[in-house]
Scaffold this motif. Structure first.
Motif, short mmCIF file in Angstrom:
data_model
loop_
_atom_site.label_atom_id
_atom_site.label_comp_id
_atom_site.label_asym_id
_atom_site.label_seq_id
_atom_site.Cartn_x
_atom_site.Cartn_y
_atom_site.Cartn_z
N ASP A 26 0.84 -1.21 0.00
CA ASP A 26 0.00 0.00 0.00
C ASP A 26 0.87 1.26 0.00
OD1 ASP A 26 -2.10 -1.75 0.24
OD2 ASP A 26 -2.49 -1.33 2.37
N ARG A 27 1.91 1.20 0.80
CA ARG A 27 2.79 2.34 1.02
C ARG A 27 3.56 2.72 -0.25
NH1 ARG A 27 6.15 -0.18 4.87
NH2 ARG A 27 4.38 -0.04 6.26
N LEU A 28 3.76 1.72 -1.12
CA LEU A 28 4.57 1.93 -2.33
C LEU A 28 3.73 2.32 -3.54
CD1 LEU A 28 6.98 -1.09 -1.83
CD2 LEU A 28 7.64 1.34 -1.77
N ARG A 29 2.41 2.27 -3.37
CA ARG A 29 1.52 2.46 -4.51
C ARG A 29 1.80 3.78 -5.26
NH1 ARG A 29 -2.96 -0.69 -5.29
NH2 ARG A 29 -2.79 -1.34 -3.13
N ARG A 44 16.22 -6.08 -17.22
CA ARG A 44 15.97 -6.70 -18.53
C ARG A 44 14.59 -6.32 -19.06
NH1 ARG A 44 19.88 -9.06 -16.31
NH2 ARG A 44 21.44 -10.35 -17.40
N ARG A 45 13.66 -6.12 -18.17
CA ARG A 45 12.30 -5.78 -18.61
C ARG A 45 12.12 -4.29 -18.88
NH1 ARG A 45 8.78 -9.34 -14.19
NH2 ARG A 45 9.35 -11.41 -15.00
N HIS A 46 12.82 -3.45 -18.08
CA HIS A 46 12.50 -2.01 -18.13
C HIS A 46 13.70 -1.11 -18.39
CE1 HIS A 46 8.52 -3.10 -16.63
NE2 HIS A 46 9.12 -3.82 -15.70
N GLY A 47 14.90 -1.66 -18.49
CA GLY A 47 16.06 -0.81 -18.72
C GLY A 47 16.70 -0.32 -17.43
N ASP A 48 17.49 0.77 -17.55
CA ASP A 48 18.26 1.25 -16.40
C ASP A 48 17.43 2.13 -15.47
OD1 ASP A 48 20.38 -0.18 -17.27
OD2 ASP A 48 21.37 1.52 -18.28
N GLU A 57 4.08 4.49 -9.21
CA GLU A 57 3.29 4.83 -10.40
C GLU A 57 4.24 5.03 -11.58
OE1 GLU A 57 0.15 8.20 -10.95
OE2 GLU A 57 -0.11 7.24 -8.97
N GLY A 58 3.96 4.38 -12.68
CA GLY A 58 4.88 4.44 -13.81
C GLY A 58 5.97 3.40 -13.71
N GLY A 59 6.13 2.80 -12.53
CA GLY A 59 7.11 1.73 -12.33
C GLY A 59 6.37 0.46 -11.98
N GLY A 60 6.67 -0.12 -10.83
CA GLY A 60 5.99 -1.35 -10.44
C GLY A 60 6.56 -1.91 -9.15
N VAL A 61 5.98 -3.02 -8.72
CA VAL A 61 6.45 -3.68 -7.50
C VAL A 61 6.77 -5.14 -7.82
CG1 VAL A 61 5.87 -4.39 -5.14
CG2 VAL A 61 5.01 -2.21 -6.03
N VAL A 62 7.97 -5.56 -7.42
CA VAL A 62 8.36 -6.96 -7.56
C VAL A 62 8.58 -7.51 -6.15
CG1 VAL A 62 10.22 -8.50 -8.31
CG2 VAL A 62 9.47 -6.65 -9.80
N VAL A 63 7.98 -8.66 -5.87
CA VAL A 63 8.16 -9.29 -4.56
C VAL A 63 9.04 -10.52 -4.72
CG1 VAL A 63 7.02 -10.34 -2.56
CG2 VAL A 63 5.90 -8.46 -3.81
N VAL A 64 10.04 -10.65 -3.85
CA VAL A 64 10.88 -11.86 -3.88
C VAL A 64 10.61 -12.62 -2.58
CG1 VAL A 64 13.20 -12.75 -4.23
CG2 VAL A 64 12.65 -10.41 -4.93
N THR A 65 10.22 -13.87 -2.71
CA THR A 65 9.91 -14.63 -1.49
C THR A 65 10.26 -16.10 -1.70
OG1 THR A 65 8.23 -14.89 0.24
CG2 THR A 65 7.50 -15.29 -2.02
N GLY A 66 10.24 -16.86 -0.61
CA GLY A 66 10.50 -18.29 -0.70
C GLY A 66 9.34 -19.00 -1.39
N SER A 67 9.64 -20.07 -2.14
CA SER A 67 8.58 -20.77 -2.88
C SER A 67 7.41 -21.13 -1.98
CB SER A 67 9.12 -22.09 -3.47
OG SER A 67 10.41 -21.91 -3.96
N ALA A 68 7.72 -21.52 -0.75
CA ALA A 68 6.67 -21.96 0.15
C ALA A 68 5.66 -20.86 0.43
CB ALA A 68 7.28 -22.44 1.47
N HIS A 69 6.12 -19.61 0.38
CA HIS A 69 5.21 -18.50 0.72
C HIS A 69 4.59 -17.84 -0.50
CE1 HIS A 69 6.52 -19.14 4.70
NE2 HIS A 69 7.75 -18.72 4.48
#
Lengths: 373, 373
Positions: A50-53, A107-111, A57-69
């Motif tokens: 919520d805090r990053l919304r 790779r998806r969005h550049g520098d 904007e114009g970018g995005g959010v990527v979450v990295v987590t363990g497979s189990a979660h």
């Protein structure tokens, strides 16, 4: 003169760590970030998102987590989508997680500028957070690794500190509004050292947030940890291809386990490449029950209840934190500052003073109680 | 000269009182006397019965309890049999209970000596108990109401005291081995008063045990409380007849609610009719969790567990009392002297210091939690 639009930010949210000091509330299977620890109706992970919304904007959010979660994370954050959820086959610490996300984003969005924000912290002042991150993004554009330094309001021994030096300049040569060079990072200090830090006015809490151009981050990684960089590179190349699983399964387990602080922040700071944006934003890492108690409002009786207040009968228990989790009535009598965490299979009773020692309890659970971790 | 056989004793065991200060272990539906509170494998009621076995040879044991508990009492004490279990339709305090039992015993066995012993106390030294009661029986034969006075080993504020005066003579004119006249009884004193009592050497704890000839007891009752006596007389006349239920239902609810201490012990002591046999016998009324903690052996870590020790993980909790009652793991950390009582529907957390205040918690349960009493 027309204002430039805000720089787009791609947020990286490493959602890992069991939150051992919050046992038995937080478990291996239900880690801290998946829990609503403030009674707000949103989990820490959801609050982070919520805090990053607005910022992303114009970018995005990527979450990295363990497979189990991964399924739980997707369930809590349907907006993120499978594409932006990176599942780690096993925990390799924060450098691998953040670097992989940065490499995939690049790779998806550049520098673009990426920012890493823990999934299990709380921030009370959203406007201050946004202000600080927006400045950090601008400073990152100039090539710095930028961290947010929290204005310390007491000499905490529970956090690491970041020491600031001279102001930094932006890409266009103008001085940054508040950012300064980082002279160094320190581990959690003892109480006397923490007091000295505060007295100098140069130290702020290290909240573990890093904002940096994806290419800058990965270049630093190549210099500092070339083997780890090569591994991340190989995985990122395969990520959006059918080879992802095969490469991930082969390479991921070989990656060095190291925190981003040690791999990049400390050595790059020594070279003058790290900046800090100071900010007061009501930040807390919810690191233990003493910290959690500070986030739960007290009732008229001074007792803090995370859950159904009606389940708690308190007398002379000022400052106590009670977490009812079984529907039972909990009576606390003559025990100020107590911490009670009631769950169906485990009950913890300690005090706010001993909150940091809960980790030791979990470590002593032993094989017979391994299922309680 | 051949020794006389010991005087036969008819023991009366009033099994009442919820043991409110031991909530939530002790409940209205599962009062203290029905519980194994010492981990011995025998409930307090069973231990009381066991303790009276040798003393009541040639006599017997009568238990007086509330109708609701009669089946459980019979189940725990199959030897007593229905004939010797007197079920009260409602609680009328100890005078009515003991007088009814004495009146029924008198009609069945004549002017025998009866002794009243609470169902929910513990006594560690059986031989000392038997010695004291045997002397009390001899003194009772001479017409005294005899109480056992416990040698105080600390200035307790949790017990009433009995003050002793001159030695008493037996029926044959010889002096009793240790018995003395009672000068008076006192309520629970404050700490300073308790210390003064101990310093005089004249005060002992009032353990609420009374040994007296049935006819003497009932004569005193007639003098002191004639209306109550008449009611008891009417019920006792009907007890072993088909009219029992009708008379009991009609008369019992009208009986005065008063403790034997106030109805007989105090006024008769003022007339010189009460004697005390002093004894050290490891007596305890298990009145609260502080008292209970003293009866549960401590482990190497100083923690006392009433139940499965394997369910408790303790660190820095010396002197704590933990009662696990749900199969859950209970971790206690940095809380010396804590009291934790874990039951399926209620959890109590307090300290040994505040043990006497548990009664207040129960009183504050309110209507919404009435089922927890």
């Amino acid at each position: 003169m027309p204002q430039n639009p805000p720089e787009p930010l791609h947020a990286i949210v490493p959602a890992g760590g069991a939150g051992t000091r919050l046992w038995p509330l937080s478990r291996r299977g239900a880690p801290k970030f998946l829990l609503d620890l403030t009674g707000s109706g949103r989990t820490l992970l959801q609050q982070t998102h919520d805090r990053l919304r607005a910022l992303t904007e114009g970018g995005g959010v990527v979450v990295v987590t363990g497979s189990a979660h991964a399924p739980a994370v997707l369930d809590q954050l349907p907006d993120v989508g499978e594409e932006n959820l990176l599942a780690e086959p096993s925990p390799r610490d924060s450098m691998a997680a953040i670097a992989l996300a940065a490499a995939v984003v690049r790779r998806r969005h550049g520098d673009v500028v990426v920012g890493s924000f823990a999934a299990d912290h709380v921030i009370a002042d959203q406007a201050a957070f946004e202000r600080a991150v927006r400045e950090a993004v601008t400073v990152a554009r100039a090539g710095y690794v930028v961290t947010i330094g929290i204005e310390a309001d007491h000499p905490s021994t529970a956090f690491g500190y970041v020491r600031s030096g001279d102001p930094v300049a932006l890409a266009d040569g103008t001085p940054a509004p508040t950012a300064r060079h980082v002279l160094g990072f320190t581990e959690k200090p003892d109480a006397a050292t923490a007091a000295e830090y505060l007295a100098t006015g140069e130290y702020r809490w290290n909240a573990g947030m890093f904002v940096v151009r994806a290419d800058v981050l990965l270049d630093h990684l190549r210099s500092q940890r070339p083997v780890l960089h090569a591994g991340i590179d190989e995985i990122a190349d395969a990520w959006d291809t059918p080879a992802r699983k095969a490469v991930l399964d082969r390479v991921w387990p070989t990656l060095e386990k190291i925190a981003i602080d040690h791999a990049i922040a400390e050595p790059v700071a020594a070279e003058g490449g790290v900046a800090v944006v100071p900010a007061a934003m009501g930040w807390d890492d919810v690191g233990d029950f003493a910290s959690l108690a500070g986030l739960v409002p007290a009732g008229d009786d001074g007792v803090r209840v995370l859950g159904e207040r009606g389940q708690v009968l308190a007398d002379d228990a000022e400052g106590a934190l009670v977490v009812p989790g079984t529907g039972r009535t909990i009576a606390v009598l003559g025990v100020p500052g107590l911490v009670v965490v009631d769950t169906p299979d485990a009950l913890l009773i300690t005090t706010r003073e001993h909150a940091q020692r809960v980790k030791g309890v979990v470590e002593s659970l032993g094989e017979a109680r391994d299922h309680l971790r």
